[in-house]
Design an enzyme around this catalytic site. Structure first.
Site, PDB file in Angstrom:
ATOM      1  N   GLY A  49      43.369 -30.402  20.214  1.00  0.00           N
ATOM      2  CA  GLY A  49      44.332 -30.150  19.152  1.00  0.00           C
ATOM      3  C   GLY A  49      43.865 -28.952  18.359  1.00  0.00           C
ATOM      4  O   GLY A  49      42.703 -28.545  18.456  1.00  0.00           O
ATOM      5  N   GLN A  54      42.990 -23.809  10.875  1.00  0.00           N
ATOM      6  CA  GLN A  54      41.799 -23.470  11.656  1.00  0.00           C
ATOM      7  C   GLN A  54      41.849 -22.042  12.187  1.00  0.00           C
ATOM      8  O   GLN A  54      40.832 -21.499  12.592  1.00  0.00           O
ATOM      9  CB  GLN A  54      41.638 -24.433  12.835  1.00  0.00           C
ATOM     10  CG  GLN A  54      41.280 -25.851  12.412  1.00  0.00           C
ATOM     11  CD  GLN A  54      41.065 -26.707  13.634  1.00  0.00           C
ATOM     12  OE1 GLN A  54      42.005 -27.253  14.178  1.00  0.00           O
ATOM     13  NE2 GLN A  54      39.820 -26.802  14.085  1.00  0.00           N
ATOM     14  N   CYS A 102      35.105 -31.016  16.687  1.00  0.00           N
ATOM     15  CA  CYS A 102      36.095 -30.127  16.093  1.00  0.00           C
ATOM     16  C   CYS A 102      35.703 -28.687  16.413  1.00  0.00           C
ATOM     17  O   CYS A 102      34.526 -28.331  16.310  1.00  0.00           O
ATOM     18  CB  CYS A 102      36.110 -30.351  14.577  1.00  0.00           C
ATOM     19  SG  CYS A 102      37.285 -29.310  13.711  1.00  0.00           S
ATOM     20  N   LEU A 103      36.678 -27.874  16.794  1.00  0.00           N
ATOM     21  CA  LEU A 103      36.381 -26.471  17.094  1.00  0.00           C
ATOM     22  C   LEU A 103      35.868 -25.728  15.863  1.00  0.00           C
ATOM     23  O   LEU A 103      35.206 -24.707  15.989  1.00  0.00           O
ATOM     24  CB  LEU A 103      37.622 -25.767  17.649  1.00  0.00           C
ATOM     25  CG  LEU A 103      38.109 -26.255  19.028  1.00  0.00           C
ATOM     26  CD1 LEU A 103      39.391 -25.539  19.413  1.00  0.00           C
ATOM     27  CD2 LEU A 103      37.040 -26.046  20.099  1.00  0.00           C
ATOM     28  N   HIS A 144      43.315 -36.542  13.011  1.00  0.00           N
ATOM     29  CA  HIS A 144      42.345 -35.451  12.854  1.00  0.00           C
ATOM     30  C   HIS A 144      43.059 -34.137  12.491  1.00  0.00           C
ATOM     31  O   HIS A 144      42.659 -33.437  11.561  1.00  0.00           O
ATOM     32  CB  HIS A 144      41.542 -35.315  14.160  1.00  0.00           C
ATOM     33  CG  HIS A 144      40.535 -34.217  14.170  1.00  0.00           C
ATOM     34  ND1 HIS A 144      39.177 -34.442  14.286  1.00  0.00           N
ATOM     35  CD2 HIS A 144      40.679 -32.864  14.097  1.00  0.00           C
ATOM     36  CE1 HIS A 144      38.538 -33.288  14.266  1.00  0.00           C
ATOM     37  NE2 HIS A 144      39.417 -32.311  14.156  1.00  0.00           N
ATOM     38  N   GLU A 145      44.133 -33.829  13.221  1.00  0.00           N
ATOM     39  CA  GLU A 145      44.838 -32.551  12.997  1.00  0.00           C
ATOM     40  C   GLU A 145      45.603 -32.564  11.675  1.00  0.00           C
ATOM     41  O   GLU A 145      45.638 -31.555  10.964  1.00  0.00           O
ATOM     42  CB  GLU A 145      45.788 -32.235  14.162  1.00  0.00           C
ATOM     43  CG  GLU A 145      45.119 -32.057  15.514  1.00  0.00           C
ATOM     44  CD  GLU A 145      43.918 -31.137  15.508  1.00  0.00           C
ATOM     45  OE1 GLU A 145      43.899 -30.164  14.730  1.00  0.00           O
ATOM     46  OE2 GLU A 145      42.973 -31.394  16.261  1.00  0.00           O
ATOM     47  N   HIS A 148      43.411 -31.720   8.887  1.00  0.00           N
ATOM     48  CA  HIS A 148      43.165 -30.278   8.739  1.00  0.00           C
ATOM     49  C   HIS A 148      44.225 -29.628   7.849  1.00  0.00           C
ATOM     50  O   HIS A 148      43.922 -28.715   7.082  1.00  0.00           O
ATOM     51  CB  HIS A 148      43.198 -29.578  10.105  1.00  0.00           C
ATOM     52  CG  HIS A 148      41.888 -29.599  10.844  1.00  0.00           C
ATOM     53  ND1 HIS A 148      40.729 -29.089  10.311  1.00  0.00           N
ATOM     54  CD2 HIS A 148      41.570 -30.046  12.085  1.00  0.00           C
ATOM     55  CE1 HIS A 148      39.740 -29.227  11.201  1.00  0.00           C
ATOM     56  NE2 HIS A 148      40.224 -29.811  12.286  1.00  0.00           N
TER      57      HIS A 148
HETATM   58 NI    NI Z   1      39.288 -30.193  14.094  1.00  0.00          NI
END
Ligand code: NI
Length: 187
Positions: A49, A54, A102-103, A144-145, A148
């Site tokens: 995702g 991000q 997470c990226l 999670h997304e 963000h």
């Molecule tokens: Ni993330």
């Protein structure tokens, strides 16, 4: 299409909240192109995702897709889902703990408790209403997304920081073990 630069922890953009998007804004050519880039960037970096914050944009947009992901080999596949203005409601009271990465927090994993089943109201990329139920890994990815988009990173949700682990140590010590207390949402 072009790849976008991913912000990592410490970049203030990750702590910003995103305003609700209007359909007219979403339908702008620049925003539609951004969604294509967001998808391409998620795929390039093997994310399951990616949220607009991000990649340095305050759009209330996140994308999710799981296709035989090398970063999450046990994750069941999830078709490409584009969520604009996602609004979540838990279904029931069941929660499960599992590992997340997470990226924007590279090379780390940590155990996070999430709702097991959720209902999601959103818009799709064309501004049409989207209503879906998600469970397990998909539900976890949506939570999670969406976090963000509210300036929240998974480490904020960790109840026990002792599980914070470098990816290379995760493979060595944790990957094949059950999460303490509860079963794995990855199945
Ligand atoms: Ni993330």
């Amino acid at each position: 299409m072009s790849l976008l630069k991913v912000a990592v922890l410490g970049n203030p953009i990750l702590r910003r909240t995103t305003p609700e998007m209007k359909k007219s804004e979403l339908l702008r050519e620049s925003v539609q192109r951004f969604i294509d880039d967001l998808i391409e960037t998620m795929r390039e970096y093997d994310g399951v995702g990616l949220a607009a914050t991000q990649v340095h944009q305050l759009y209330r947009i996140a994308v999710i897709e799981v296709v035989a992901n090398p970063r999450y080999p046990q994750a069941p596949s999830v078709p490409l889902t584009i969520l604009v203005n996602p609004c979540l409601t838990p279904i029931g009271t069941e929660r499960a703990k599992d590992w997340e990465g997470c990226l924007s927090v590279p090379e780390m994993r940590g155990v996070v408790s999430r709702w097991t089943k959720i209902h999601v109201e959103a818009m799709d990329r064309k501004g049409n209403p989207l209503s879906l139920d998600a469970s397990g890994f998909f539900a976890r990815a949506v939570q999670h997304e969406t976090d963000h988009l509210d300036g929240i990173v998974y480490v904020d949700r960790m109840e026990d920081m002792s599980t914070l682990t470098y990816l290379r140590k995760y493979g060595r010590y944790w990957r094949d073990k059950q999460v303490p207390d509860e079963g794995s949402a990855l199945g």
